[in-house]
Design a protein around this motif. Structure first.
Motif, mmCIF file in Angstrom:
data_model
loop_
_atom_site.group_PDB
_atom_site.id
_atom_site.type_symbol
_atom_site.label_atom_id
_atom_site.label_comp_id
_atom_site.label_asym_id
_atom_site.label_seq_id
_atom_site.Cartn_x
_atom_site.Cartn_y
_atom_site.Cartn_z
ATOM 1 N N GLU A 10 0.834 3.472 3.385
ATOM 2 C CA GLU A 10 1.797 2.733 2.569
ATOM 3 C C GLU A 10 3.091 2.502 3.343
ATOM 4 N N HIS A 11 3.478 3.521 4.103
ATOM 5 C CA HIS A 11 4.702 3.380 4.884
ATOM 6 C C HIS A 11 4.532 2.314 5.967
ATOM 7 N N TYR A 12 3.347 2.275 6.545
ATOM 8 C CA TYR A 12 3.053 1.263 7.565
ATOM 9 C C TYR A 12 3.182 -0.147 6.977
ATOM 10 N N VAL A 13 2.678 -0.317 5.744
ATOM 11 C CA VAL A 13 2.781 -1.620 5.073
ATOM 12 C C VAL A 13 4.245 -1.998 4.893
ATOM 13 N N ARG A 14 5.073 -1.027 4.498
ATOM 14 C CA ARG A 14 6.497 -1.319 4.301
ATOM 15 C C ARG A 14 7.175 -1.679 5.619
ATOM 16 N N GLU A 15 6.783 -0.988 6.683
ATOM 17 C CA GLU A 15 7.349 -1.316 8.002
ATOM 18 C C GLU A 15 6.996 -2.749 8.388
ATOM 19 N N LEU A 16 5.720 -3.105 8.115
ATOM 20 C CA LEU A 16 5.279 -4.477 8.396
ATOM 21 C C LEU A 16 6.109 -5.475 7.600
ATOM 22 N N ALA A 17 6.360 -5.149 6.321
ATOM 23 C CA ALA A 17 7.107 -6.059 5.448
ATOM 24 C C ALA A 17 8.541 -6.216 5.939
ATOM 25 N N LEU A 18 9.128 -5.126 6.403
ATOM 26 C CA LEU A 18 10.494 -5.206 6.926
ATOM 27 C C LEU A 18 10.525 -6.059 8.188
ATOM 28 N N LYS A 19 9.459 -5.952 8.980
ATOM 29 C CA LYS A 19 9.411 -6.679 10.247
ATOM 30 C C LYS A 19 9.161 -8.168 10.014
ATOM 31 N N SER A 20 8.137 -8.475 9.170
ATOM 32 C CA SER A 20 7.738 -9.878 9.040
ATOM 33 C C SER A 20 8.357 -10.545 7.815
ATOM 34 N N GLY A 21 8.901 -9.769 6.885
ATOM 35 C CA GLY A 21 9.568 -10.361 5.727
ATOM 36 C C GLY A 21 8.661 -10.593 4.545
ATOM 37 N N SER A 22 7.358 -10.808 4.780
ATOM 38 C CA SER A 22 6.466 -11.157 3.674
ATOM 39 C C SER A 22 5.063 -10.655 3.976
ATOM 40 N N VAL A 23 4.602 -9.683 3.175
ATOM 41 C CA VAL A 23 3.275 -9.102 3.386
ATOM 42 C C VAL A 23 2.523 -9.111 2.057
ATOM 43 N N TYR A 24 1.270 -9.564 2.090
ATOM 44 C CA TYR A 24 0.406 -9.542 0.910
ATOM 45 C C TYR A 24 -0.596 -8.414 1.092
ATOM 46 N N VAL A 25 -0.733 -7.556 0.084
ATOM 47 C CA VAL A 25 -1.624 -6.404 0.207
ATOM 48 C C VAL A 25 -2.589 -6.370 -0.969
ATOM 49 N N TYR A 26 -3.885 -6.272 -0.673
ATOM 50 C CA TYR A 26 -4.902 -6.012 -1.683
ATOM 51 C C TYR A 26 -5.326 -4.554 -1.527
ATOM 52 N N THR A 27 -5.231 -3.784 -2.601
ATOM 53 C CA THR A 27 -5.635 -2.383 -2.567
ATOM 54 C C THR A 27 -6.689 -2.173 -3.645
ATOM 55 N N GLY A 28 -7.679 -1.333 -3.365
ATOM 56 C CA GLY A 28 -8.689 -1.095 -4.389
ATOM 57 C C GLY A 28 -9.611 0.046 -4.044
ATOM 58 N N PRO A 29 -10.422 0.450 -5.034
ATOM 59 C CA PRO A 29 -11.370 1.543 -4.824
ATOM 60 C C PRO A 29 -12.685 1.034 -4.242
ATOM 61 N N MET A 30 -13.420 1.916 -3.600
ATOM 62 C CA MET A 30 -14.752 1.583 -3.095
ATOM 63 C C MET A 30 -15.705 2.707 -3.462
ATOM 64 N N PHE A 31 -16.958 2.335 -3.681
ATOM 65 C CA PHE A 31 -17.997 3.325 -3.958
ATOM 66 C C PHE A 31 -19.061 3.148 -2.884
#
Lengths: 382, 382
Positions: free
Chosen positions: A258-279
């Motif tokens: 999650e922190h990596y995603v935030r770092e990416l967002a700070l760097k690029s300004g706009s990040v789209y994230v899909y999160t979900g469960p897998m079986f």
């Protein structure tokens, strides 16, 4: 007045009235449908078809497309396939198709002739809710991976799995601006997860289901991404956004991801994230595979075996393709020293096991799938 | 001609033109939307909202309903809940809301004034596809249990589970007439199950997945219910209707259950059946439950642990409530002597484990849930 001027006058008035009437009816329908679209994601999803049906006096811009569509047999399956790909197109906001002919004229006249702006201003004042439509459109820019039980929230859109009592996927748009500032109210987080009234209670978990289990509640859309706004922050504590997660995973690898995603967002300004469960299936014997997952409490909340994150980070620079990464993390204790890169996964594998489809069709060509290390010059907390 | 007759004439012509224009625009929109509705079940589902938005010049019959709806906050969850219950209302066919003002006039004039029928006949000739809309409506009379990936076929409607590669549920309307006659062409059944092009191949099973496994392909909607028509018969061999089933179950208890449904249909004339897979948890230790199910082949087709059937049989007699029964059968070899009655299950339990909702809300009051033995005077084959 002679009769030969009367006839044309009446004819012209009648024709003008006819056109104005049709325009008015179309405009009213458009406004009402735009209102409806904000409330119902399924109307939003079918908006292109509906707006095509509302075309002025049945005249469409590209009659050839209309013809081939009409030529198809009724309840043919190919037309459903078309609806599939349609939903995953890049959604431009505000939608060009969602504007009636009358509004197009208003918009055109505003931009062209400045001196009639005052006149039209009062007419076009009650604009449809572009802001809210573009809200869904801006979050779902890269399409809906699935269409089961869509719910729209302030900061994320999710698809709910009533059988498993968790989300199929959660999609969020993380902007750099929101991460830079912290609302002091968000220092205090809610004590309990909040029930979502829109989901029948029989398909919704409660706090009691989480008691005496090995798992804790984890957020699919992290509240830490929305510290700038207390309403958005609290919405991440709603139950459909919560999933049973191993405590060891939540406090270590998941937090780092999650922190990596935030770092990416700070760097690029706009990040789209899909999160979900897998079986994921496990091998039992040769050619014999099975899926096994725990269920919690009276509501039999499914405990996923894995979680995925598909991250689409846009470039600040125009013309550079958005960069796509997929991660799959097992829902168990993982060695805290593990490099995040070892969880990188092929997006097609995520699609296969989650039964989802990310930005398919034409969309795929507009994204950068190469596993280059360009985004890896960010420092991690270990 | 004096000026004081000219002004009213022009005004009346203009106003008449305006109204006719609005009528024409509304009528064209309605026709096109009705066409669209046949192809897209999601447009069909939202049809009440869309048609309300298309009301003539924005005037709705019940403005109070409109007002309370408008008063709701945007993207509020309660409005989604409303859309939920809406989908499960009894669907009258043809829909009263799906008729434009112009068509209402045509229909009214047809019934009222016989001598202008000839005149209007040519105008109203190209009627919207009531037959096909009422096709979906007649099958789904008791509502959609879920809204994931709906597919419409000639004799059944199903919701597809892309993750498990099988259907969530299949709903069919079995009529007594079709069971009485057999088309000789249906004596020959297809050699292989037929792929459905509308489902991406990555989410679709194929014949190879069924090889070297303990399970065979079973039909959710039985082809034996549609022996009167070879097209409908063959559609039951499409892959989304196929589910991995234990051979011993298929040839015995499942066959008897299907036969029981046909007997009911012959007796009452009209039976609605929802069939689907279930994944039931097993106890591992105290307070520790897990779901375990096999997956088959490269496409990881899920093998359900149980199957359910919810049967709604209507009475030939007017005013008698339709009779509801739920059955749950394990996907394993069952003693062939077992009485079908021992598989009777509470519909609420089926709803809980399948994540579905049958004819909820007001609907429920209109159905007979008592487990009376009135329907049990049918002889079984043992």
């Amino acid at each position: 007045m002679p009769i030969y001027t009367l006839f044309p006058l009446v004819a012209v008035t009648g024709a003008a009235g006819f056109l104005i009437g049709a325009l008015a009816q179309q405009d009213i329908s458009y406004r009402k449908l735009n209102d409806e679209m904000v409330r119902d994601p399924y109307v939003f999803r079918s908006r292109r078809k509906i707006f095509r049906a509302l075309s002025f006096l049945g005249i469409t811009a590209s009659p050839t497309v209309q013809l081939t569509e009409r030529g198809q047999s009724i309840t043919s399956e190919s037309s459903f396939e078309e609806s599939e790909t349609e939903s995953s197109e890049i959604i431009s906001s505000p939608d060009t198709g969602s504007v009636s002919l009358f509004e197009q004229f208003i918009l055109w006249s505003r931009s062209q002739v400045n001196h009639i702006m005052f006149m039209t201003f009062s007419i076009g004042a009650e604009q449809p809710h572009y802001k809210e439509i573009s809200h869904v459109a801006s979050i779902m820019k890269y399409g809906f991976p699935g269409m089961d039980e869509i719910r729209v929230y302030k900061n994320f859109v999710l698809s709910y799995d009533r059988r498993n009592r968790i989300a199929h996927w959660v999609c969020e748009h993380i902007r750099g601006e929101c991460l830079a500032y912290r609302d002091p109210q968000t220092l205090e987080k809610p004590n309990e997860y909040i029930a979502d009234q829109s989901i029948p209670s029989m398909f919704c978990p409660n706090m009691r289901d989480f008691r005496n289990t090995e798992w804790v509640g984890g957020h699919m859309a992290s509240p830490q991404n929305y510290k700038c706004n207390v309403t958005m922050f609290n919405e991440a504590y709603k139950f459909p956004n919560i999933v049973p997660i191993s405590r060891a995973l939540k406090n270590n690898v998941w937090l780092r991801l999650e922190h990596y995603v935030r770092e990416l967002a700070l760097k690029s300004g706009s990040v789209y994230v899909y999160t979900g469960p897998m079986f994921m299936p496990q091998r039992i014997t040769f050619r014999n595979w099975a899926i096994r997952h725990h269920v919690m409490g009276m509501n039999t909340v499914a405990v996923p075996t894995h979680f995925f994150k598909v991250i689409i980070s846009e470039h600040r620079q125009q013309g550079v393709l958005p960069f796509v990464e997929g991660y799959v993390v097992p829902n168990a204790e993982v060695d805290s020293e593990t490099d995040l890169r070892s969880f990188l996964a092929d997006v097609r594998d995520i699609e296969h096991f989650a039964g989802l489809k990310f930005y398919d069709g034409e969309q795929r060509k507009r994204l950068d799938f190469t596993s280059s290390d360009s985004s890896w010059d960010i420092e991690y907390i270990n």
